[in-house]
Design an enzyme around this catalytic site. Structure first.
Site, mmCIF file in Angstrom:
data_model
loop_
_atom_site.group_PDB
_atom_site.id
_atom_site.type_symbol
_atom_site.label_atom_id
_atom_site.label_comp_id
_atom_site.label_asym_id
_atom_site.label_seq_id
_atom_site.Cartn_x
_atom_site.Cartn_y
_atom_site.Cartn_z
ATOM 1 N N LYS A 1 0.846 -1.438 -0.131
ATOM 2 C CA LYS A 1 -0.116 0.117 -0.093
ATOM 3 C C LYS A 1 0.858 1.270 0.035
ATOM 4 O O LYS A 1 0.494 2.209 -0.488
ATOM 5 C CB LYS A 1 -0.830 0.214 1.477
ATOM 6 N N ASN B 1 -4.987 1.827 -1.972
ATOM 7 C CA ASN B 1 -5.410 0.439 -1.786
ATOM 8 C C ASN B 1 -6.171 0.034 -3.269
ATOM 9 O O ASN B 1 -6.735 -1.073 -3.303
ATOM 10 C CB ASN B 1 -6.167 0.420 -0.635
ATOM 11 N N TYR C 1 -13.213 -5.400 12.897
ATOM 12 C CA TYR C 1 -14.512 -5.995 12.408
ATOM 13 C C TYR C 1 -14.348 -7.670 12.924
ATOM 14 O O TYR C 1 -15.349 -8.089 12.909
ATOM 15 C CB TYR C 1 -14.445 -6.072 10.846
HETATM 16 P P1 NAD Z 1 -1.076 -0.582 11.786
HETATM 17 O O1 NAD Z 1 -0.177 -1.730 12.298
HETATM 18 O O2 NAD Z 1 -0.803 0.266 10.698
HETATM 19 O O3 NAD Z 1 -1.334 0.464 13.064
HETATM 20 C C1 NAD Z 1 -1.543 -0.019 14.478
HETATM 21 C C2 NAD Z 1 -2.024 0.917 15.331
HETATM 22 O O4 NAD Z 1 -2.517 0.473 16.724
HETATM 23 C C3 NAD Z 1 -0.864 2.024 15.498
HETATM 24 O O5 NAD Z 1 -1.415 3.269 15.656
HETATM 25 C C4 NAD Z 1 -0.581 1.560 16.982
HETATM 26 O O6 NAD Z 1 -0.129 2.529 17.770
HETATM 27 C C5 NAD Z 1 -1.503 1.173 17.687
HETATM 28 N N1 NAD Z 1 -1.385 0.076 18.787
HETATM 29 C C6 NAD Z 1 -0.719 -1.256 18.649
HETATM 30 N N2 NAD Z 1 -0.957 -1.672 19.862
HETATM 31 C C7 NAD Z 1 -1.268 -0.615 20.732
HETATM 32 C C8 NAD Z 1 -1.374 -0.576 22.179
HETATM 33 N N3 NAD Z 1 -1.306 -1.726 22.837
HETATM 34 N N4 NAD Z 1 -2.104 0.819 22.795
HETATM 35 C C9 NAD Z 1 -2.420 1.821 21.944
HETATM 36 N N5 NAD Z 1 -2.083 1.633 20.452
HETATM 37 C C10 NAD Z 1 -1.658 0.521 20.112
HETATM 38 O O7 NAD Z 1 -2.494 -1.246 11.675
HETATM 39 P P2 NAD Z 1 -3.756 -0.842 10.872
HETATM 40 O O8 NAD Z 1 -3.749 -1.455 9.357
HETATM 41 O O9 NAD Z 1 -3.938 0.433 10.962
HETATM 42 O O10 NAD Z 1 -4.977 -1.450 11.581
HETATM 43 C C11 NAD Z 1 -5.314 -1.251 13.014
HETATM 44 C C12 NAD Z 1 -6.658 -1.990 13.224
HETATM 45 O O11 NAD Z 1 -7.742 -1.582 12.183
HETATM 46 C C13 NAD Z 1 -6.563 -3.299 13.082
HETATM 47 O O12 NAD Z 1 -7.457 -3.959 14.008
HETATM 48 C C14 NAD Z 1 -7.102 -3.914 11.672
HETATM 49 O O13 NAD Z 1 -7.916 -4.990 11.762
HETATM 50 C C15 NAD Z 1 -8.283 -2.690 11.665
HETATM 51 N N6 NAD Z 1 -8.827 -2.329 10.191
HETATM 52 C C16 NAD Z 1 -9.669 -2.290 9.768
HETATM 53 C C17 NAD Z 1 -10.255 -2.059 8.393
HETATM 54 C C18 NAD Z 1 -11.743 -2.044 8.025
HETATM 55 O O14 NAD Z 1 -12.038 -2.170 6.924
HETATM 56 N N7 NAD Z 1 -12.771 -2.104 9.018
HETATM 57 C C19 NAD Z 1 -9.250 -1.700 7.605
HETATM 58 C C20 NAD Z 1 -7.837 -1.577 8.034
HETATM 59 C C21 NAD Z 1 -7.645 -1.910 9.322
#
Ligand code: NAD
Length: 293
Positions: A74, A95, A237
């Protein structure tokens, strides 16, 4: 499984990511093509970062209508494209790639998907104050789109880790490119978090806290953070009901999980690639998405 009748006319759209075999995305896209009556199939290709340039070149040569892009690609695919949408540029991520006669444009639909899922739940944050926790890919996309779509004030919280700088940069980009006023706060400052949530219309968790391996966890210490008329959403989700959403529901808040974001980012990607919008109620039924949980 009923199979699409493949002929010499059938076209291909590919998801390029690694690892990817677990992804629901091809099933979602194929269900949408079928509903739209399109002779197109969507397949997942295990394409890792070193192979991406060749894969995009192949996409041009094979005249694929488009590609879905996931991690780790991405944040690097823009290098091989002809144009990037304003939101994708601000997010630093793509994406969706649209191929118009060999001219490739990169878009990001995660944030669009999130905002459309709010609208689908009769939630409209435009002109309001919103607080969002998170600094990763999902958080950035949601924060940028919220600002582009007219949220008036955005308070962004992130913990002090390798992602924090993203959130600080997102605040700068929002303040210099949109009419939204954004501010950054450390997620460790729980008094500030409570104050910002107290004055917000909507609070969103866009961190991975609540999903495996952090399932059952939340950084919100107690239910006094959830004013009963605060709208509380989670981009997670799976599970459908995170610990945070459960607490917010018990406090009387309207809640929404990330299933709608997932669906609507796919619907938006299909619309960009193919110019047609699939019926979201049909897709919700097909994918078993319900808002009551
Ligand atoms: P990423 O790895 O890019 O980012 C992770 C984030 O979580 C960062 O901001 C980090 O600081 C934070 N984090 C991790 N552990 C933490 C903790 N213990 N305390 C506080 N903050 C913490 O991941 P991402 O791709 O941004 O995904 C994040 C979430 O979003 C995931 O659960 C993923 O499943 C979800 N997501 C959902 C969709 C959707 O379409 N609904 C799309 C993408 C991601």
């Amino acid at each position: 499984m009923e199979r699409h009748q493949i002929t010499g006319h059938t076209e291909l759209i590919g998801l390029m990511a690694y690892p990817i075999r677990h992804s629901q995305s091809p099933a979602t896209h194929n269900a949408a093509y079928e509903k739209l009556g399109l002779d197109i199939v969507n397949l997942a290709f295990e394409v890792d970062a070193p192979e991406l340039e060749d894969a995009i070149r192949g996409m041009r040569a094979l005249k694929l209508k488009g590609a879905n892009i996931s991690m780790p690609n991405k944040t690097i695919v823009h290098k091989y494209l002809d144009e990037i949408s304003p939101a994708a540029k601000l997010c630093g991520a793509v994406n969706t790639v649209v191929n118009k006669d060999g001219y490739l444009t990169g878009h990001i639909t995660d944030g669009i998907g999130y905002i459309q899922s709010l609208k689908d739940n009769q939630i409209d944050p435009s002109g309001r104050k919103v607080t969002i926790a998170g600094s990763g890919g999902a958080a950035t996309a949601v924060q940028i789109q919220a600002a582009l779509d007219g949220v008036a004030e955005l308070s962004i919280f992130a913990r002090d880790d390798a992602f924090k700088e993203n959130a600080v940069k997102t605040v700068e980009k929002i303040n210099s490119n949109t009419s939204c006023r954004a501010a950054f706060y450390p997620l460790e400052d729980l008094d500030r978090l409570k104050a910002e949530m107290d004055s917000s219309y909507l609070f969103t968790n866009a961190t991975g806290v609540g999903m495996k391996p952090l399932e059952g966890q939340t950084y919100i210490p107690d239910s006094s953070f959830f004013r009963s008329d605060l709208i509380v959403t989670d981009v997670i989700y799976s599970p459908h009901m995170t610990r945070m959403l459960q607490m917010a529901k018990e406090a009387g808040c309207k809640i929404m999980n990330g299933q709608g974001m997932m669906l609507f980012q796919a619907i938006a990607a299909i619309e960009l690639m193919l110019g047609q919008r699939v019926d979201s109620d049909y897709m919700k039924e097909k994918l078993g998405i319900r808002y009551e949980y």
